[in-house]
Design an enzyme around this catalytic site. Structure first.
Site, short mmCIF file in Angstrom:
data_model
loop_
_atom_site.label_atom_id
_atom_site.label_comp_id
_atom_site.label_asym_id
_atom_site.label_seq_id
_atom_site.Cartn_x
_atom_site.Cartn_y
_atom_site.Cartn_z
N TRP A 178 0.67 -1.35 0.13
CA TRP A 178 -0.07 0.40 -0.18
C TRP A 178 1.07 1.11 0.54
O TRP A 178 0.61 2.32 -0.06
CB TRP A 178 -1.04 0.22 0.92
CG TRP A 178 -1.72 -1.84 1.89
CD1 TRP A 178 -1.29 -2.65 2.37
CD2 TRP A 178 -2.03 -2.13 -0.13
NE1 TRP A 178 -2.10 -3.02 2.13
CE2 TRP A 178 -3.01 -3.00 0.79
CE3 TRP A 178 -2.72 -1.37 -0.97
CZ2 TRP A 178 -3.75 -4.47 -0.43
CZ3 TRP A 178 -3.72 -2.60 -2.30
CH2 TRP A 178 -3.16 -4.36 -0.97
N ASP A 179 1.66 1.30 0.90
CA ASP A 179 3.11 2.39 0.86
C ASP A 179 3.40 2.47 -0.62
O ASP A 179 3.23 3.75 -1.47
CB ASP A 179 4.11 2.07 1.49
CG ASP A 179 3.79 2.65 3.06
OD1 ASP A 179 3.90 3.88 2.95
OD2 ASP A 179 4.71 1.71 3.52
N ILE A 180 3.72 1.76 -1.86
CA ILE A 180 4.47 1.56 -2.85
C ILE A 180 3.49 2.23 -4.00
O ILE A 180 2.66 3.35 -4.83
CB ILE A 180 4.50 -0.34 -3.61
CG1 ILE A 180 6.01 -0.53 -2.55
CG2 ILE A 180 4.98 0.17 -5.03
CD1 ILE A 180 6.27 -1.63 -2.80
#
Length: 418
Positions: A178-180
């Site tokens: 989700w960060d990516i």
């Protein structure tokens, strides 16, 4: 068109026109999403100035690290940026940030941050210094409360469908997906807002929440609808593929391969290479099913995998690779990160986006540039700056500060020692 790349410390010119050349980004960030957004913008041609507190923020020593304690994480997510450090707790330090925003040419200013609860970094505050500012605020949750990838992943259901069947405990994924995705949304949002500003002359305020990225993808992939509409609680199935056929298999010498059969052609090739046409046909007749259908293959995946296992277990890894390479099947050997590095050094594994860079404070190692290839030319990797190395050049170039003023700010603790 010749563009001067100001984020390149050498000041060298490039004849390659980059999509976001001329964009000026001020980044105040930590963790993954916001730094990745900034780095992606830098790889697309923007000048990105990363601003940290003196001595560094929470990412400065984040693992993985070298034996000498240098953060490979920092170096990986800050390639191609410039680094400025100031005392962000003091008003003179904050005023320098505001002045940097105001120093951007009209139609070029962008601020990217995930700093929470900092009113002085807000869109409403900073647009006073740059009327057409594009401002991106990354949150954990949409209400502004904090979250990180690993907590978002937990609350969204993914760890309870990850791992081997009948495993009782949640299994977190090591990849901060989700960060990516959030970081790439940041870059996409800035690119879209830049187009809007070109057409209207107006800046804009963009916000994105890590949890909303995960929620959106759980919905986009049908996972939430499945739970609501069909009342199905998705099971853990290990390395099988939900709704189709895929699984890992082991050769006689212990190498493991992931094999995926999504289409009818894939399926036919899998039967041919494993010499199981007769056995699979007999199983179809016995069960009254059609294994050319994905859902039938999925339902009887364990029985089918048992048939294929026999072939893999009799072949060496070299024989498996040779046989699968002659088919349309989707497959890959399992590799460690060490294996990947070794593979990149071979003629078969050479990748044009990866090259040796000389990273200050660390040395020479393989590093990727952008996975976006423009006009057939990869965007080369550029080293990350040492923390604060561009502080004095940036303040001189952008704000016109002279030696006496810089010395005064340094003496007051607003700027780092040179």
């Amino acid at each position: 068109m010749v563009t001067t790349d100001r984020s390149n410390p050498s000041g060298a010119q490039s004849t390659q026109t980059t999509p976001l050349a001329g964009l000026q980004v001020i980044e105040l960030s930590s963790f993954v999403a916001a730094p990745l957004g900034g780095m992606t913008l830098a790889q697309l041609g923007a000048e990105v100035i990363r601003i940290d507190p003196i001595g560094g923020g929470p990412d400065q020593h984040r693992w993985p690290i070298t034996n000498d304690g240098a953060s490979l994480y920092w170096a990986g997510l800050n390639k191609g940026k410039r680094s400025v450090t100031v005392d962000l707790r003091a008003e003179p330090g904050r005023d320098l940030v505001r002045q940097l925003v105001g120093s951007c040419a009209p139609g070029t200013a962008v601020v990217v941050t995930n700093s929470a609860g900092q009113d002085w970094l807000s869109y409403d505050e900073l647009r006073r210094y740059q009327a057409d500012l594009i401002h991106v605020q990354v949150h954990g949750h949409s209400d502004g409360t904090p979250a990180v990838d690993y907590t978002v992943n937990a609350e969204m259901g993914f760890p309870l469908v990850t791992g081997p069947a009948n495993h009782a405990d949640p299994v977190n994924h090591v990849l901060p997906a989700w960060d990516i995705a959030c970081g790439l949304y940041v870059a996409t949002g800035v690119a879209a807002a830049t187009r809007h500003r070109e057409l209207t002359g107006e800046g804009c305020k963009l916000t994105i929440a890590l949890s909303d990225v995960a929620l959106a993808m759980a919905g986009n992939l049908g996972m939430l609808a499945e739970a609501e509409v069909t009342k199905v609680q998705r099971p853990r199935i290990g390395n099988y593929l939900y709704g189709s056929f895929a699984r890992d298999f082991s050769s006689v010498d212990g190498r493991r391969f992931m094999v995926v059969a999504l289409t009818r052609r894939h399926w036919r090739d899998l039967l041919t290479v494993t010499e199981t046409q007769v056995a699979v046909s007999a199983l179809e007749d016995a069960l009254g099913v059609d294994f050319s259908r994905e859902d039938d293959r999925y339902e009887y995946r364990e029985a089918l995998a048992g048939l294929f296992d026999r072939w893999f277990s009799r072949c060496t890894s070299a024989e498996v690779e040779a046989a699968l390479s002659a088919t349309a099947l989707l497959w890959a050997p399992y590799r460690t990160f060490t294996d990947v590095v070794a593979h990149l050094g071979t003629s078969a594994g050479k990748n044009p986006i990866v090259e040796q860079i000389d990273q200050p404070g660390i040395g020479s190692y393989l590093s990727p540039g952008s996975p976006l290839v423009q006009d057939g030319r990869p965007v080369r990797a550029r080293p990350a700056p040492l923390l604060g190395t561009d502080t004095y050049p940036v303040l001189t170039e952008r704000l016109g500060l002279q030696r006496e003023e810089l010395s005064r700010l340094r003496s007051a603790g607003v700027l780092p020692e040179q």
